[in-house]
Design a protein around this motif. Structure first.
Motif, PDB file in Angstrom:
ATOM      1  N   THR A  18      46.481  11.581  -6.083  1.00 17.83           N
ATOM      2  CA  THR A  18      45.881  12.907  -6.240  1.00 17.83           C
ATOM      3  C   THR A  18      44.360  12.827  -6.260  1.00 17.83           C
ATOM      4  N   ALA A  19      43.794  12.057  -7.199  1.00 15.84           N
ATOM      5  CA  ALA A  19      42.342  11.904  -7.291  1.00 15.84           C
ATOM      6  C   ALA A  19      42.031  10.843  -8.335  1.00 15.84           C
ATOM      7  N   HIS A  20      40.885  10.199  -8.190  1.00 15.92           N
ATOM      8  CA  HIS A  20      40.405   9.295  -9.226  1.00 15.92           C
ATOM      9  C   HIS A  20      39.998  10.107 -10.450  1.00 15.92           C
ATOM     10  N   ALA A  21      40.309   9.574 -11.617  1.00 13.94           N
ATOM     11  CA  ALA A  21      39.946  10.204 -12.896  1.00 13.94           C
ATOM     12  C   ALA A  21      40.408  11.653 -12.958  1.00 13.94           C
ATOM     13  N   LEU A  22      41.614  11.913 -12.493  1.00 12.47           N
ATOM     14  CA  LEU A  22      42.157  13.273 -12.560  1.00 12.47           C
ATOM     15  C   LEU A  22      42.234  13.705 -14.019  1.00 12.47           C
ATOM     16  N   PRO A  23      41.568  14.804 -14.395  1.00  8.81           N
ATOM     17  CA  PRO A  23      41.494  15.177 -15.820  1.00  8.81           C
ATOM     18  C   PRO A  23      42.854  15.320 -16.490  1.00  8.81           C
ATOM     19  N   GLU A  24      43.835  15.896 -15.784  1.00  7.97           N
ATOM     20  CA  GLU A  24      45.144  16.090 -16.397  1.00  7.97           C
ATOM     21  C   GLU A  24      45.806  14.753 -16.743  1.00  7.97           C
ATOM     22  N   VAL A  25      45.655  13.770 -15.859  1.00  4.57           N
ATOM     23  CA  VAL A  25      46.246  12.462 -16.116  1.00  4.57           C
ATOM     24  C   VAL A  25      45.494  11.746 -17.233  1.00  4.57           C
ATOM     25  N   THR A  26      44.177  11.801 -17.173  1.00  5.05           N
ATOM     26  CA  THR A  26      43.356  11.160 -18.208  1.00  5.05           C
ATOM     27  C   THR A  26      43.694  11.697 -19.592  1.00  5.05           C
ATOM     28  N   LYS A  27      43.824  13.019 -19.686  1.00  2.56           N
ATOM     29  CA  LYS A  27      44.142  13.642 -20.977  1.00  2.56           C
ATOM     30  C   LYS A  27      45.548  13.267 -21.435  1.00  2.56           C
ATOM     31  N   ALA A  28      46.518  13.293 -20.512  1.00  2.59           N
ATOM     32  CA  ALA A  28      47.896  12.953 -20.887  1.00  2.59           C
ATOM     33  C   ALA A  28      47.992  11.527 -21.398  1.00  2.59           C
ATOM     34  N   VAL A  29      47.302  10.603 -20.734  1.00  2.00           N
ATOM     35  CA  VAL A  29      47.328   9.200 -21.152  1.00  2.00           C
ATOM     36  C   VAL A  29      46.651   9.029 -22.509  1.00  2.00           C
ATOM     37  N   ALA A  30      45.486   9.672 -22.683  1.00  2.00           N
ATOM     38  CA  ALA A  30      44.765   9.558 -23.953  1.00  2.00           C
ATOM     39  C   ALA A  30      45.581  10.140 -25.106  1.00  2.00           C
ATOM     40  N   ASP A  31      46.182  11.315 -24.875  1.00  2.00           N
ATOM     41  CA  ASP A  31      46.981  11.948 -25.926  1.00  2.00           C
ATOM     42  C   ASP A  31      48.176  11.071 -26.298  1.00  2.00           C
ATOM     43  N   GLN A  32      48.849  10.524 -25.276  1.00  2.00           N
ATOM     44  CA  GLN A  32      50.025   9.693 -25.548  1.00  2.00           C
ATOM     45  C   GLN A  32      49.624   8.390 -26.233  1.00  2.00           C
ATOM     46  N   ALA A  33      48.513   7.802 -25.808  1.00  2.00           N
ATOM     47  CA  ALA A  33      48.045   6.553 -26.414  1.00  2.00           C
ATOM     48  C   ALA A  33      47.719   6.754 -27.887  1.00  2.00           C
ATOM     49  N   GLY A  34      47.311   7.953 -28.244  1.00  2.00           N
ATOM     50  CA  GLY A  34      47.023   8.249 -29.636  1.00  2.00           C
ATOM     51  C   GLY A  34      48.264   8.405 -30.493  1.00  2.00           C
ATOM     52  N   ARG A  35      49.422   8.555 -29.830  1.00  2.00           N
ATOM     53  CA  ARG A  35      50.681   8.665 -30.579  1.00  2.00           C
ATOM     54  C   ARG A  35      51.428   7.332 -30.580  1.00  2.00           C
ATOM     55  N   ILE A  36      51.934   6.919 -29.410  1.00  4.11           N
ATOM     56  CA  ILE A  36      52.570   5.600 -29.280  1.00  4.11           C
ATOM     57  C   ILE A  36      52.493   5.184 -27.825  1.00  4.11           C
ATOM     58  N   ILE A  37      52.197   3.904 -27.582  1.00  2.00           N
ATOM     59  CA  ILE A  37      52.047   3.395 -26.225  1.00  2.00           C
ATOM     60  C   ILE A  37      53.361   2.849 -25.685  1.00  2.00           C
ATOM     61  N   HIS A  38      54.130   2.179 -26.545  1.00  4.39           N
ATOM     62  CA  HIS A  38      55.301   1.473 -26.043  1.00  4.39           C
ATOM     63  C   HIS A  38      56.459   1.547 -27.023  1.00  4.39           C
TER      64      HIS A  38
END
Length: 428
Positions: free
Chosen positions: A55-75
């Motif tokens: 889609t695009a480099h540094a797509l805001p929706e993906v960046t936000k989804a990853v950051a939000d999920q990383a703040g909860r649980i990664i694995h």
């Protein structure tokens, strides 16, 4: 800095890892369709990390989804319930057009094809596989075994008995020059002859609708559907490897197999759906997916982090109809490349934003002697003009053009101009 990093790379990583350019670049950041190297140079990206930045480099929706999920649980692994994985699988099943679809998520396309081969060989109780010549399906022991391209197959050892059939490409085929209908008939006859020699005890046929590493080659539309008729008469499963063609990249369809008038039994995917995150998977009807008689898990496949990012990426793709954008931008690039008329351009092919330019030595007839040295020179000339393209093909003489699907009209024109200038620069 890049010289030091190259030396360190060669010191600790395998010698067989290919690295582009005489002076390799370290890509430090990206935004949209552009990336910047560690020295601050800006490039228009027409390769997307091997068709992965979909889609695009540094797509805001993906960046936000990853950051939000990383703040909860990664694995957590598949041993626990995983909401992002289920939501992603539901979305993929919905767009798959596979009846009663189930989805198994993996960390890569290689593992996706591994899983598909496991399912097919289990269902059919056979280790015989049909594949196309010039194909590529991954870097594991089993997927190398079914890869029909010697440049990417370092061993003849194999867990499968593999038979290769014609149809993966027309430009250098012994059937080159035939009208599409006659070409399909010739390939079907070849398939039948191979099956007659095997005794019919074949588990599956695996094919890329457009061969990626092979140089963006393909047979005519309808070929794989004609194969499917023969396969189904004998109970043989069809695996469509959509690692590079999936998610609307061809413009005309969401999946590459949809150009062939028949539905595969299994579909594998990876690359673009994660937009750079490690994501792949298999789609199959429940009767096939549920056929394994033993326990199975994936430690990293469908992790909460990658699933959250991939789901956001897929939603963006669908909401912005990037398939339609690929259909809009691709023809301008295709027509512009066809119009070059250079003696080193033997063939221009592909669909949507998945285009190949085969380079040949001038004056060597048709189809022309492969010119990998010219492809390497064009790669370097594009880099000097701020454009990144890929390279592939059996002989390493094909330019691979696959920008993110959000490519704008101005960016398409800019990239085309740079590519045309690069080809003209190296033409003898």
């Amino acid at each position: 800095m890049s010289d030091d990093l190259l030396a360190r790379t060669r010191a600790v990583l395998p010698s067989w890892l290919a690295i582009y350019y005489d002076e390799p670049i370290e890509i430090e950041r990206g935004d949209g369709r552009h990336v910047w190297d560690a020295d601050g140079n800006r490039y228009l990206d027409f390769f997307g990390g091997i068709l992965t930045t979909m889609t695009a480099h540094a797509l805001p929706e993906v960046t936000k989804a990853v950051a939000d999920q990383a703040g909860r649980i990664i694995h957590s692994s598949t041993l626990y319930l995983n909401r992002p994985m289920v939501e992603l699988a539901e979305q993929i099943a919905t767009v798959s057009e596979i009846p009663s679809a189930k989805v198994f998520l993996t960390p890569s396309g290689t593992e996706a094809n591994d899983a598909a081969l496991l399912l097919a060989s289990t269902v059919r109780r056979s280790n015989q596989i049909l594949a196309l010549r010039n194909s590529y399906h991954g870097r594991s022991f089993s997927t190398i075994a079914i890869t029909g391209n010697r440049s990417w197959s370092p061993t003849s050892l194999s867990p499968f008995q593999v038979y290769y059939v014609h149809g993966g490409q027309q430009y250098r085929s012994p059937f080159a020059g035939l009208p599409d209908g006659e070409y399909i008939a010739a390939c079907v006859a070849d398939l039948k002859e191979v099956l007659d020699q095997t005794g019919g005890d074949v588990a599956a046929f695996i094919a890329e609708p457009i061969q990626g590493v092979g140089g963006f080659t393909s047979g005519p539309d309808g070929l794989l559907g004609a194969f499917a008729e023969v396969l189904r008469e004998r109970g043989i499963l069809w695996i469509s490897d959509e690692v590079q063609t999936g998610w609307g990249r061809t413009g005309e369809h969401f999946w590459g197999w949809q150009a062939h008038g028949a539905t595969p039994d299994l579909v594998t995917f990876a690359k673009g759906v994660g937009n750079g995150l490690s994501m792949g998977g298999v789609i199959a009807p429940a009767a096939i997916m549920d056929s394994l008689p033993a326990n199975h898990i994936s430690t990293f496949g469908g992790s909460p982090l990658t699933s959250a990012g991939a789901l956001a990426n897929l939603h963006h793709l669908l909401e912005h109809d990037l398939q339609a954008n690929a259909a809009l931008r691709g023809p301008a690039l295709f027509d512009g490349l066809r119009a070059i008329g250079s003696p080193i351009v033997g063939d221009v092919r592909g669909k949507g934003l998945m285009l190949g330019v085969e380079l040949v030595r001038p004056g060597t007839g048709s189809p022309g002697e492969p010119a990998p040295e010219l492809a390497g020179a064009v790669l370097e000339a594009c880099k000097r003009r701020g454009l990144l393209v890929g390279k592939g093909g059996l002989h390493g003489n094909v330019l691979r053009i696959a920008p993110p699907l959000s490519l704008t009209a101005d960016e398409a024109a800019e990239g085309l101009a740079a590519l045309v200038a690069a080809i003209e620069e190296v033409t003898p």
